[in-house]
Design a protein around this motif. Structure first.
Motif, PDB file in Angstrom:
ATOM      1  N   UNK A 121     -27.545 -12.289 -30.293  1.00 20.30           N
ATOM      2  CA  UNK A 121     -26.429 -12.960 -30.952  1.00 20.30           C
ATOM      3  C   UNK A 121     -25.653 -13.681 -29.852  1.00 20.30           C
ATOM      4  N   UNK A 122     -25.989 -14.935 -29.605  1.00 16.53           N
ATOM      5  CA  UNK A 122     -25.408 -15.657 -28.483  1.00 16.53           C
ATOM      6  C   UNK A 122     -25.806 -14.963 -27.188  1.00 16.53           C
ATOM      7  N   UNK A 123     -24.817 -14.681 -26.333  1.00 20.94           N
ATOM      8  CA  UNK A 123     -25.095 -13.971 -25.082  1.00 20.94           C
ATOM      9  C   UNK A 123     -25.066 -12.457 -25.291  1.00 20.94           C
ATOM     10  N   UNK A 124     -24.754 -12.030 -26.511  1.00 14.01           N
ATOM     11  CA  UNK A 124     -24.640 -10.605 -26.803  1.00 14.01           C
ATOM     12  C   UNK A 124     -25.730 -10.117 -27.732  1.00 14.01           C
ATOM     13  N   UNK A 125     -25.401  -9.056 -28.447  1.00 13.62           N
ATOM     14  CA  UNK A 125     -26.369  -8.388 -29.323  1.00 13.62           C
ATOM     15  C   UNK A 125     -25.716  -8.033 -30.644  1.00 13.62           C
ATOM     16  N   UNK A 126     -26.435  -8.307 -31.714  1.00 15.64           N
ATOM     17  CA  UNK A 126     -26.060  -7.779 -33.023  1.00 15.64           C
ATOM     18  C   UNK A 126     -26.725  -6.418 -33.106  1.00 15.64           C
TER      19      UNK A 126
END
Length: 167
Positions: A121-126
């Motif tokens: 999720x973008x630079x992160x994580x869902x």
């Protein structure tokens, strides 16, 4: 649910924690699958993990022993890994021992199957954690034990720990 799930959770028997976190999926995966990482975040403080064993394969063991602030050990049992997809999904159950051997389910048995779902999720994580129980009573027990608060706090600790390793 905003993440695409492989099934529809049953609100009568399942508990769901869904969040976006500020670490990449590879870090979340490593935190869940490497015992040395898992020991640092898995239990809400001041509890800790005294022992962890993960045999990362279908039929492999997923075992943790928690330690209270007073030093009391609380084995979580030898769970069984059911399925995994690197950096995407980890599924294990307390209803089986390693090598898919069923556990005895007495009156005090606490059986559930956990799904950890990870997606970029973008630079992160869902991140989605689902705890599936055999019945509504099991879900209620887990909810009363503090599923949302406990698993949410553990996720915060996972992010904090993995970010600290990167700096």
């Amino acid at each position: 649910m905003s993440a695409k799930l492989p099934f529809t959770p049953n609100p009568e028997t399942d508990l769901v924690l869904e969040r976006t976190v500020d670490v990449p999926p590879e870090w979340v995966w490593a935190a869940w699958t490497n015992p040395e990482h898992l020991k640092h975040w898995f239990c809400p403080r001041p509890w800790s993990v005294a022992e962890c064993k993960i045999d990362l394969r279908p039929g492999g063991v997923f075992r943790t022993v928690m330690k209270s602030p007073q030093g009391e050990l609380m084995p979580a049992g030898d769970g069984c890994i059911l399925a995994l997809e690197e950096n995407r999904r980890l599924v294990w159950t307390s209803a089986m021992e390693p090598d898919f051997r069923p556990v005895e389910s007495g009156e005090d048995a606490f059986l559930f199957t956990a799904h950890i779902l990870i997606e970029p999720d973008g630079a992160g994580t869902r991140y989605v954690a689902i705890a599936m129980h055999p019945d509504e009573k099991g879900r209620q027990k887990h909810e009363q034990m503090g599923f949302h608060e406990g698993w949410g706090t553990a996720l915060d600790q996972l992010v904090e720990y993995m970010q600290s390793r990167a700096s």
